[in-house]
Design a protein around this motif. Structure first.
Motif, PDB file in Angstrom:
ATOM      1  N   GLN A 141       9.146  -0.234  -6.438  1.00 38.80           N
ATOM      2  CA  GLN A 141       9.301  -1.386  -7.426  1.00 38.80           C
ATOM      3  C   GLN A 141      10.748  -2.132  -7.463  1.00 38.80           C
ATOM      4  O   GLN A 141      10.594  -3.170  -8.289  1.00 38.80           O
ATOM      5  N   ASP A 142      11.552  -1.285  -7.158  1.00 39.32           N
ATOM      6  CA  ASP A 142      13.119  -1.973  -7.112  1.00 39.32           C
ATOM      7  C   ASP A 142      13.264  -2.978  -6.156  1.00 39.32           C
ATOM      8  O   ASP A 142      14.455  -3.695  -6.045  1.00 39.32           O
ATOM      9  N   TYR A 143      12.463  -3.050  -5.182  1.00 42.29           N
ATOM     10  CA  TYR A 143      12.693  -3.823  -3.804  1.00 42.29           C
ATOM     11  C   TYR A 143      11.655  -5.043  -3.848  1.00 42.29           C
ATOM     12  O   TYR A 143      10.447  -4.832  -3.878  1.00 42.29           O
ATOM     13  N   ALA A 144      12.218  -6.251  -3.232  1.00 45.73           N
ATOM     14  CA  ALA A 144      11.464  -7.329  -2.923  1.00 45.73           C
ATOM     15  C   ALA A 144      10.995  -7.367  -1.498  1.00 45.73           C
ATOM     16  O   ALA A 144      10.081  -8.068  -1.169  1.00 45.73           O
ATOM     17  N   ALA A 145      11.703  -6.519  -0.870  1.00 43.68           N
ATOM     18  CA  ALA A 145      11.368  -6.542   0.662  1.00 43.68           C
ATOM     19  C   ALA A 145      11.957  -5.288   1.222  1.00 43.68           C
ATOM     20  O   ALA A 145      12.875  -4.821   0.654  1.00 43.68           O
ATOM     21  N   ILE A 146      11.077  -4.713   2.391  1.00 39.91           N
ATOM     22  CA  ILE A 146      11.605  -3.732   3.014  1.00 39.91           C
ATOM     23  C   ILE A 146      11.958  -4.004   4.463  1.00 39.91           C
ATOM     24  O   ILE A 146      11.254  -5.066   5.057  1.00 39.91           O
ATOM     25  N   TYR A 147      13.079  -3.734   5.219  1.00 37.04           N
ATOM     26  CA  TYR A 147      13.523  -4.233   6.592  1.00 37.04           C
ATOM     27  C   TYR A 147      13.611  -3.105   7.380  1.00 37.04           C
ATOM     28  O   TYR A 147      14.578  -2.394   7.129  1.00 37.04           O
ATOM     29  N   PHE A 148      12.920  -3.068   8.444  1.00 38.40           N
ATOM     30  CA  PHE A 148      12.955  -2.130   9.463  1.00 38.40           C
ATOM     31  C   PHE A 148      14.092  -2.275  10.685  1.00 38.40           C
ATOM     32  O   PHE A 148      13.554  -3.210  11.241  1.00 38.40           O
ATOM     33  N   ALA A 149      15.362  -1.850  10.614  1.00 34.87           N
ATOM     34  CA  ALA A 149      16.182  -2.175  11.859  1.00 34.87           C
ATOM     35  C   ALA A 149      15.610  -1.337  13.048  1.00 34.87           C
ATOM     36  O   ALA A 149      15.223  -0.275  12.757  1.00 34.87           O
ATOM     37  N   GLY A 150      16.307  -1.773  14.184  1.00 32.22           N
ATOM     38  CA  GLY A 150      15.753  -1.091  15.376  1.00 32.22           C
ATOM     39  C   GLY A 150      16.792  -0.324  15.914  1.00 32.22           C
ATOM     40  O   GLY A 150      17.639   0.354  15.444  1.00 32.22           O
TER      41      GLY A 150
END
Length: 225
Positions: free
Chosen positions: A92-101
Motif C-alpha cells: 500500500q506504500d507504493y504507487a507503482a512497481i518496476y521490474f528492472a532486467g
C-alpha cells in the motif's frame, strides 16, 4: 509521498554455466534518476534481499549518467548491498512497481510468489505495473483473484526473441519472454531490435530492451504527477 518499488535480481550466473549475469545496471539507474528528477521516491527490493550482482555485459553500455548514479552512496547501499526483502514491503506504500532486467531475472522473478503477491496487491490498489527488457518476466505469471493472467488482453513488450538471438542467449535462457507473453494472452508489441520502445495499456507500462528504461519512466511519471 509518491513512491515506486524497483525490483532487482539476485541471480549471479546463467544457470548451468560459469557465465556471469545479474542486473543490467542502466535499467535501474536510468529509471531511478528519472524518478528522482520528478521528486518521486524509490525503494529497491530483490527476491532474497541484500546483495544484487551486476551483469558484466551491461557495463559496456554504461555512460556518464549511468556511472554517476552507480557511484552514489545511496544506490550502492540501498540497491546493490542492502536491497529490501519482499517481507519488508508494504504494497500500500507504493504507487507503482518496476521490474528492472538483466538476464538474471529469468531465474528468480517468474515463479516467485512473494513478488507476485506484492505485484497483485499494488495492482488491486490502483497502482501501476511496469518493467523493462527481461524485467517483463516478473509480470508474465501474475494472476488476479479469479486466476486470470494480468497481461492477458494487454499490449506489452519486453526483450524479444530476435534480441535474444542477437545476444547469443536464446539456448541458455529457460524460456522466451515473447513466446510466454503470447501464451498468457498478451498482445506482444515490438520494434526493431535494440531500439527504444515502450508501450502503455491500462495500468501496464513496459519497455522492450535496455535502451527503453527512460521511456518507461517518463510514461509512468506522466501518470503519477
Amino acid at each position: 509521498m509518491t513512491k515506486v518499488l524497483i525490483v532487482l535480481t539476485n541471480t549471479t550466473r546463467y544457470h548451468g554455466t560459469t557465465d556471469a549475469t545479474g542486473l543490467w545496471l542502466g535499467e535501474a539507474t536510468e529509471f531511478a534518476e528519472e524518478m528522482h528528477q520528478a521528486d518521486i521516491a524509490v525503494d529497491y527490493m530483490s527476491p532474497l534481499g541484500g546483495f544484487v550482482p551486476l551483469d558484466p555485459r551491461g557495463m559496456k553500455y554504461a555512460d556518464e549518467a549511468i556511472l554517476s548514479w552507480y557511484e552514489t552512496e545511496d544506490f550502492q547501499k540501498r540497491a546493490l548491498c542492502n536491497s529490501l526483502t519482499p517481507n519488508a514491503i508494504h504494497p500500500q506504500d507504493y504507487a507503482a512497481i518496476y521490474f528492472a532486467g538483466g538476464h538474471g531475472v529469468m531465474w528468480d522473478f517468474p515463479e516467485n510468489t512473494d513478488l507476485q503477491q506484492i505485484t497483485l496487491a499494488i495492482a488491486e490498489n490502483g497502482g501501476w505495473l511496469t518493467s523493462v527488457c527481461h524485467g517483463i518476466a516478473g509480470l508474465l505469471n501474475v494472476k488476479d483473484a479469479a486466476g486470470h493472467y494480468l497481461v492477458a488482453g494487454k499490449k506489452i513488450t519486453g526483450f524479444t526473441t530476435a534480441e535474444e538471438v542477437l545476444a547469443g542467449k536464446k539456448k541458455v535462457v529457460p524460456f522466451l519472454n515473447e513466446t510466454l507473453a503470447r501464451q498468457h494472452g498478451a498482445d506482444f508489441q515490438k520494434k526493431h531490435a535494440y531500439s527504444e520502445f515502450a508501450v502503455e495499456d491500462g495500468h501496464l507500462i513496459t519497455g522492450q530492451n535496455p535502451f527503453s528504461a527512460r521511456a518507461v519512466a517518463k510514461k509512468l511519471i506522466n501518470e503519477l504527477i
